[in-house]
Design an enzyme around this catalytic site. Structure first.
Site, PDB file in Angstrom:
ATOM      1  N   CYS A 139       0.838  -1.212   0.000  1.00  0.00           N
ATOM      2  CA  CYS A 139       0.000   0.000   0.000  1.00  0.00           C
ATOM      3  C   CYS A 139       0.871   1.260   0.000  1.00  0.00           C
ATOM      4  O   CYS A 139       0.541   2.245  -0.644  1.00  0.00           O
ATOM      5  CB  CYS A 139      -0.909   0.032   1.228  1.00  0.00           C
ATOM      6  SG  CYS A 139      -2.424  -0.914   1.039  1.00  0.00           S
ATOM      7  N   CYS A 175      -5.546   1.582   4.280  1.00  0.00           N
ATOM      8  CA  CYS A 175      -4.331   1.569   3.461  1.00  0.00           C
ATOM      9  C   CYS A 175      -3.363   2.650   3.925  1.00  0.00           C
ATOM     10  O   CYS A 175      -2.215   2.666   3.537  1.00  0.00           O
ATOM     11  CB  CYS A 175      -4.680   1.777   1.998  1.00  0.00           C
ATOM     12  SG  CYS A 175      -5.524   3.329   1.698  1.00  0.00           S
TER      13      CYS A 175
END
Ligand code: SF4
Length: 275
Positions: free
Chosen positions: A158, A266
């Site tokens: 991420c 994320c």
């Protein structure tokens, strides 16, 4: 809905205080123009944001967006993953300020349905959402890491494929709209309507912070706003395909994200996170 004019790319614009000849420069090399300077979180600005956020607590998403456009355009943008909240904001912006630049972080792992939604936005509103992509293609990235990193280290994946891309994309802007709702997670429950996003160095405006999922879907249904068809198959929150599953009845709406990992965000919307 009216068609929109093509927008000036955010990272390379003409210097408005320069000589008569139009010259394309990056925001960093136009010394005379304050237009390109990043916004600084001065005490004065933070006070203004705090006051405005309180004032806008009872405002509608349309009113909040209208204020954001008046206060920050043309340095106002939006990042979207084409979730239901993002689609509502796109729908409102199409009416209020269709020239607002909107971008999507295309990690290379998005569902085909998500990519197709970008086309439907273009057809319905005339808005071309710009893709922002990581430097490495998925094939090169996976080769570099001996396979898909999302299986072993989704935080780094991420960081590499979303956060760094957004940090680069956020440069040069003063404010961006976000589709987060306070009832989505304990962390999001603290989100102000308007606040300083220290991770990305710009003002974050969350016009739907006070809205419920039901209100979002009512607007979508009432106005036939395009949405990701995966929502009809039990996917309540949609990110990259390897890290998203449909949720079971009674599960939290974000339970299908990074299922099996102690990870719920994320990192884009994590508050007070300096990582
Ligand atoms: Fe990688 Fe999954 Fe994060 Fe997408 S959501 S960037 S595939 S870890």
């Amino acid at each position: 809905m009216p068609a929109v004019a093509r927008r000036v790319p955010p990272m390379a614009t003409s210097c408005e205080l320069g000589p008569p000849t139009l010259k394309v420069v990056s925001p960093d090399v136009c010394p005379k123009s304050r237009f390109h300077e990043p916004l600084q979180p001065t005490g004065e600005l933070l006070d203004e944001l705090r006051r405005k956020s309180e004032e806008l607590e009872t405002a509608t998403p349309r009113e909040i967006l209208r204020w954001a456009v008046q206060r920050f355009a043309p340095k106002f943008t939006m990042a979207t993953a084409f979730g239901p909240e993002g689609m509502v904001i796109i729908h409102l912006l199409a009416e209020i300020a269709p020239e607002t630049p909107i971008f999507n972080l295309d990690t290379g792992y998005q569902f085909p349905e998500t990519l197709e939604l970008r086309e439907r936005v273009k057809q319905r509103y005339g808005i071309e959402v710009e893709f922002k992509r990581p430097e490495l293609t998925v094939a090169k990235y996976e080769a570099q890491h001996d396979g898909p990193l999302y299986q072993r280290n989704p935080d780094q994946c991420c960081r590499d494929r979303k956060i760094q891309v957004l940090q680069a994309a956020a440069r040069g802007w003063h404010a961006w709209a976000s589709g987060i709702r306070r009832d989505q997670s304990p962390d999001r429950a603290k989100a102000p309507i308007v606040g300083w996003d220290k991770k990305f160095g710009l003002v974050k405006i969350s016009p739907l912070a006070n809205w419920t999922k039901k209100e979002v879907w009512k607007l979508i249904t009432d106005h036939d706003i395009p949405y990701n068809p995966l929502h009809d198959q039990g996917y309540t929150s949609i990110g990259c395909w390897p890290c998203t599953r449909a949720v079971m009845f009674g599960e939290d709406e974000r339970a299908g994200r990074w299922s099996g990992f102690a990870k719920t965000e994320c990192g884009l919307h994590t508050l007070n996170d300096d990582k």
